[in-house]
Design a protein around this motif. Structure first.
Motif, PDB file in Angstrom:
ATOM      1  N   ASP A  92       3.753  -4.209  -6.421  1.00 43.56           N
ATOM      2  CA  ASP A  92       2.475  -3.606  -6.782  1.00 43.56           C
ATOM      3  C   ASP A  92       1.351  -4.624  -6.597  1.00 43.56           C
ATOM      4  O   ASP A  92       1.246  -5.585  -7.359  1.00 43.56           O
ATOM      5  CB  ASP A  92       2.524  -3.116  -8.231  1.00 43.56           C
ATOM      6  CG  ASP A  92       1.336  -2.245  -8.600  1.00 43.56           C
ATOM      7  OD1 ASP A  92       0.368  -2.184  -7.819  1.00 43.56           O
ATOM      8  OD2 ASP A  92       1.376  -1.631  -9.682  1.00 43.56           O
ATOM      9  N   VAL A  93       0.534  -4.419  -5.591  1.00 37.86           N
ATOM     10  CA  VAL A  93      -0.552  -5.344  -5.294  1.00 37.86           C
ATOM     11  C   VAL A  93      -1.780  -5.055  -6.156  1.00 37.86           C
ATOM     12  O   VAL A  93      -2.421  -5.970  -6.691  1.00 37.86           O
ATOM     13  CB  VAL A  93      -0.933  -5.288  -3.799  1.00 37.86           C
ATOM     14  CG1 VAL A  93      -2.138  -6.193  -3.508  1.00 37.86           C
ATOM     15  CG2 VAL A  93       0.246  -5.707  -2.928  1.00 37.86           C
ATOM     16  N   ASP A  94      -2.131  -3.780  -6.313  1.00 39.14           N
ATOM     17  CA  ASP A  94      -3.397  -3.425  -6.948  1.00 39.14           C
ATOM     18  C   ASP A  94      -3.280  -2.974  -8.394  1.00 39.14           C
ATOM     19  O   ASP A  94      -4.274  -2.610  -9.029  1.00 39.14           O
ATOM     20  CB  ASP A  94      -4.119  -2.348  -6.133  1.00 39.14           C
ATOM     21  CG  ASP A  94      -3.248  -1.118  -5.870  1.00 39.14           C
ATOM     22  OD1 ASP A  94      -2.103  -1.079  -6.378  1.00 39.14           O
ATOM     23  OD2 ASP A  94      -3.708  -0.216  -5.155  1.00 39.14           O
ATOM     24  N   GLY A  95      -2.075  -2.986  -8.954  1.00 37.79           N
ATOM     25  CA  GLY A  95      -1.905  -2.687 -10.372  1.00 37.79           C
ATOM     26  C   GLY A  95      -1.979  -1.221 -10.723  1.00 37.79           C
ATOM     27  O   GLY A  95      -2.227  -0.881 -11.891  1.00 37.79           O
ATOM     28  N   ASP A  96      -1.721  -0.332  -9.766  1.00 39.30           N
ATOM     29  CA  ASP A  96      -1.760   1.101 -10.052  1.00 39.30           C
ATOM     30  C   ASP A  96      -0.399   1.651 -10.461  1.00 39.30           C
ATOM     31  O   ASP A  96      -0.231   2.867 -10.622  1.00 39.30           O
ATOM     32  CB  ASP A  96      -2.314   1.877  -8.857  1.00 39.30           C
ATOM     33  CG  ASP A  96      -1.405   1.821  -7.628  1.00 39.30           C
ATOM     34  OD1 ASP A  96      -0.396   1.081  -7.655  1.00 39.30           O
ATOM     35  OD2 ASP A  96      -1.705   2.509  -6.637  1.00 39.30           O
ATOM     36  N   GLY A  97       0.585   0.767 -10.621  1.00 37.47           N
ATOM     37  CA  GLY A  97       1.918   1.188 -11.043  1.00 37.47           C
ATOM     38  C   GLY A  97       2.825   1.632  -9.922  1.00 37.47           C
ATOM     39  O   GLY A  97       3.964   2.037 -10.172  1.00 37.47           O
TER      40      GLY A  97
ATOM     41  N   ILE B 189       6.824 -14.138   3.795  1.00 31.47           N
ATOM     42  CA  ILE B 189       5.998 -13.753   2.656  1.00 31.47           C
ATOM     43  C   ILE B 189       6.905 -13.461   1.474  1.00 31.47           C
ATOM     44  O   ILE B 189       8.027 -12.966   1.640  1.00 31.47           O
ATOM     45  CB  ILE B 189       5.116 -12.543   3.012  1.00 31.47           C
ATOM     46  CG1 ILE B 189       4.111 -12.229   1.897  1.00 31.47           C
ATOM     47  CG2 ILE B 189       5.969 -11.314   3.358  1.00 31.47           C
ATOM     48  CD1 ILE B 189       3.016 -11.269   2.333  1.00 31.47           C
ATOM     49  N   ALA B 190       6.436 -13.790   0.267  1.00 37.46           N
ATOM     50  CA  ALA B 190       7.181 -13.506  -0.967  1.00 37.46           C
ATOM     51  C   ALA B 190       6.206 -12.949  -1.994  1.00 37.46           C
ATOM     52  O   ALA B 190       5.087 -13.444  -2.129  1.00 37.46           O
ATOM     53  CB  ALA B 190       7.850 -14.772  -1.500  1.00 37.46           C
ATOM     54  N   ALA B 191       6.628 -11.921  -2.728  1.00 38.32           N
ATOM     55  CA  ALA B 191       5.756 -11.280  -3.714  1.00 38.32           C
ATOM     56  C   ALA B 191       6.556 -10.929  -4.962  1.00 38.32           C
ATOM     57  O   ALA B 191       7.657 -10.376  -4.871  1.00 38.32           O
ATOM     58  CB  ALA B 191       5.123 -10.030  -3.123  1.00 38.32           C
ATOM     59  N   MET B 192       5.980 -11.246  -6.135  1.00 45.45           N
ATOM     60  CA  MET B 192       6.609 -10.910  -7.417  1.00 45.45           C
ATOM     61  C   MET B 192       5.545 -10.985  -8.504  1.00 45.45           C
ATOM     62  O   MET B 192       4.654 -11.834  -8.449  1.00 45.45           O
ATOM     63  CB  MET B 192       7.758 -11.869  -7.738  1.00 45.45           C
ATOM     64  CG  MET B 192       8.428 -11.626  -9.098  1.00 45.45           C
ATOM     65  SD  MET B 192       9.711 -12.851  -9.485  1.00 45.45           S
ATOM     66  CE  MET B 192      11.053 -12.252  -8.460  1.00 45.45           C
TER      67      MET B 192
ATOM     68  N   ASP C 232       1.032  -9.182 -15.429  1.00 43.12           N
ATOM     69  CA  ASP C 232      -0.162  -8.332 -15.452  1.00 43.12           C
ATOM     70  C   ASP C 232      -0.002  -7.059 -14.621  1.00 43.12           C
ATOM     71  O   ASP C 232      -0.951  -6.299 -14.454  1.00 43.12           O
ATOM     72  CB  ASP C 232      -1.388  -9.111 -14.976  1.00 43.12           C
ATOM     73  CG  ASP C 232      -1.307  -9.518 -13.504  1.00 43.12           C
ATOM     74  OD1 ASP C 232      -0.228  -9.353 -12.889  1.00 43.12           O
ATOM     75  OD2 ASP C 232      -2.310 -10.020 -12.973  1.00 43.12           O
ATOM     76  N   GLY C 233       1.213  -6.837 -14.099  1.00 44.42           N
ATOM     77  CA  GLY C 233       1.453  -5.643 -13.300  1.00 44.42           C
ATOM     78  C   GLY C 233       1.058  -5.774 -11.848  1.00 44.42           C
ATOM     79  O   GLY C 233       1.131  -4.794 -11.096  1.00 44.42           O
ATOM     80  N   LYS C 234       0.667  -6.976 -11.431  1.00 43.76           N
ATOM     81  CA  LYS C 234       0.268  -7.211 -10.046  1.00 43.76           C
ATOM     82  C   LYS C 234       1.049  -8.403  -9.503  1.00 43.76           C
ATOM     83  O   LYS C 234       1.264  -9.398 -10.204  1.00 43.76           O
ATOM     84  CB  LYS C 234      -1.234  -7.506  -9.941  1.00 43.76           C
ATOM     85  CG  LYS C 234      -2.116  -6.414 -10.515  1.00 43.76           C
ATOM     86  CD  LYS C 234      -3.580  -6.841 -10.506  1.00 43.76           C
ATOM     87  CE  LYS C 234      -4.457  -5.808 -11.195  1.00 43.76           C
ATOM     88  NZ  LYS C 234      -5.880  -6.236 -11.235  1.00 43.76           N
ATOM     89  N   VAL C 235       1.449  -8.315  -8.233  1.00 47.31           N
ATOM     90  CA  VAL C 235       2.282  -9.375  -7.670  1.00 47.31           C
ATOM     91  C   VAL C 235       1.479 -10.644  -7.379  1.00 47.31           C
ATOM     92  O   VAL C 235       0.290 -10.589  -7.045  1.00 47.31           O
ATOM     93  CB  VAL C 235       2.980  -8.918  -6.373  1.00 47.31           C
ATOM     94  CG1 VAL C 235       4.007  -7.848  -6.654  1.00 47.31           C
ATOM     95  CG2 VAL C 235       1.966  -8.449  -5.324  1.00 47.31           C
TER      96      VAL C 235
END
Length: 373
Positions: free
Chosen positions: A39-44, A81-84, A89-92
């Motif tokens: 989740d990049v933008d925190g919209d769930g 690329i790595a994202a977590m 805060d709900g955003k990666v």
């Protein structure tokens, strides 16, 4: 009577049609080196992040609109690329690798890079890159949570420094500890330097192997059990029976899968505690993507594998491998010749409880979602 008996036998021996439905997200992908999901933008809702040739981008879940995070970060290509969500805060949080120059193993300025990306308040705008120290030929990275509760970025070069033809110094597998101040110093430790030509890694997220790091390379598959975030956690250990050279590695709860050798032709499953080796397919060409999960809801894990160069049949694509009656393995197409697969990742993208597949194609220049219906 014979007809009906034959029909019954066929019903019980032929796997049902796979439930995947492809959606083209982008037909202008330059290479599609690496995919991350989160989740990049925190919209769930999880979004798609992509390391492409000269851009790091993300695609918004729903309309799948593309946003550029970083453009032309280094002189040479991007590669990983790595994202977590690390901060909760709900955003990666996002880290990337670039300056892809695998032929240069000694000069770190000309080969490899590691950057942490700082998101703007509006994440659809350009992000800021923080450069971290690195080794040459950086190739793959994953976030991992250590047993002490701290998050680390695990970074794996393709070659050891000054390595030529897979010989010479070992690869320095490095763990960077996520700091309070991301623009300050990042503490790092070398976890292992005994492997050569390490191509990929996996972090066991659940089950009895949870918290362990697995690495595939020239010497086969090795493991750091119960990752502690310290160099004292020990070198990556050899796994008996898994000394075959491996390019891709994915760990499930009941099995471990590889593509052998590096950029290889064989999909291999290691089954049970005995790690019984079973070659499921030897007809790939430059196999480069792998996943292990229960996509079909059978209670047993399946393997999904993709390759990027036309094989003897003249085809690229993605296949799913599953055990059917009597433990025999069967394969079916997920994408028949429409995806020259460079990377794939899996996640439930629409919240229906079923795992979907996201894949990027090199020669096919595309990004697709395979919705699990």
């Amino acid at each position: 009577m014979i007809y009906f008996l034959s029909l019954i036998i066929l019903m019980f021996t032929t796997p049902p049609k796979l439930p995947f439905e492809a959606q083209l997200i982008d037909d202008q992908v330059a290479i599609g080196y690496g995919i991350a999901l989160g989740d990049v933008d925190g919209d769930g809702k999880p979004d798609i992040l992509l390391a492409d040739k000269k851009q790091f981008v993300w695609y918004r879940n729903g309309d799948w609109k593309k946003f550029v995070m970083i453009d032309n970060l280094t002189e040479r290509d991007n590669v990983c690329i790595a994202a977590m969500d690390i901060t909760g805060d709900g955003k990666v949080e996002v880290a990337v690798g670039a300056q892809w120059n695998p032929g240069e193993t000694s000069n770190a300025a000309q080969s490899g890079s590691v950057h942490y990306l700082i998101a703007p308040e509006d994440r659809t705008q350009l992000w800021k890159a923080v450069k971290l120290p690195h080794e040459p030929t950086i190739h793959r990275m994953r976030w991992a949570k250590a047993s002490n509760g701290k998050f680390h970025l695990i970074v794996v070069p393709l070659h050891g420094r000054n390595n030529k033809g897979g010989e010479g110094d070992g690869v320095k597998i490095i763990a960077y500890e996520y700091p309070k101040n991301v623009e300050g110093d990042w503490n790092s430790v070398v976890l292992d330097n005994n492997m050569h030509m390490t191509h990929n890694l996996d972090v066991a997220a659940s089950g009895p192997k949870s918290g362990s790091l697995y690495f595939g390379g020239k010497e086969g598959v090795r493991v750091i059990q119960n990752f502690a975030g310290k160099s004292s956690s020990g070198a990556a250990k050899k796994i008996t029976g898994m000394e075959y050279g491996a390019g891709e590695i994915r760990v499930g709860n009941s099995l471990l899968a590889t593509i052998e050798p590096m950029h290889g032709n064989a999909v291999v499953a290691y089954l049970g505690n005995e790690r019984t080796r079973v070659v499921l397919d030897d007809q790939l060409k430059e196999g480069h993507a792998l996943a292990v999960a229960d996509f079909l809801g059978t209670g047993n894990e399946q393997i999904v594998a993709g390759w990027r160069v036309p094989n003897a049949e003249g085809k690229v694509g993605i296949k799913l491998y599953q055990q059917v009656n009597g433990g025999k393995w069967e394969s079916q197409w997920v994408d028949d010749n429409g995806m020259a697969c460079e990377d794939l990742q899996v996640m439930d993208l629409n919240g229906d409880g079923k795992l979907d597949i996201v894949a990027a194609g090199r020669a096919s220049n595309n990004l697709k979602i395979y919705w699990n219906k």
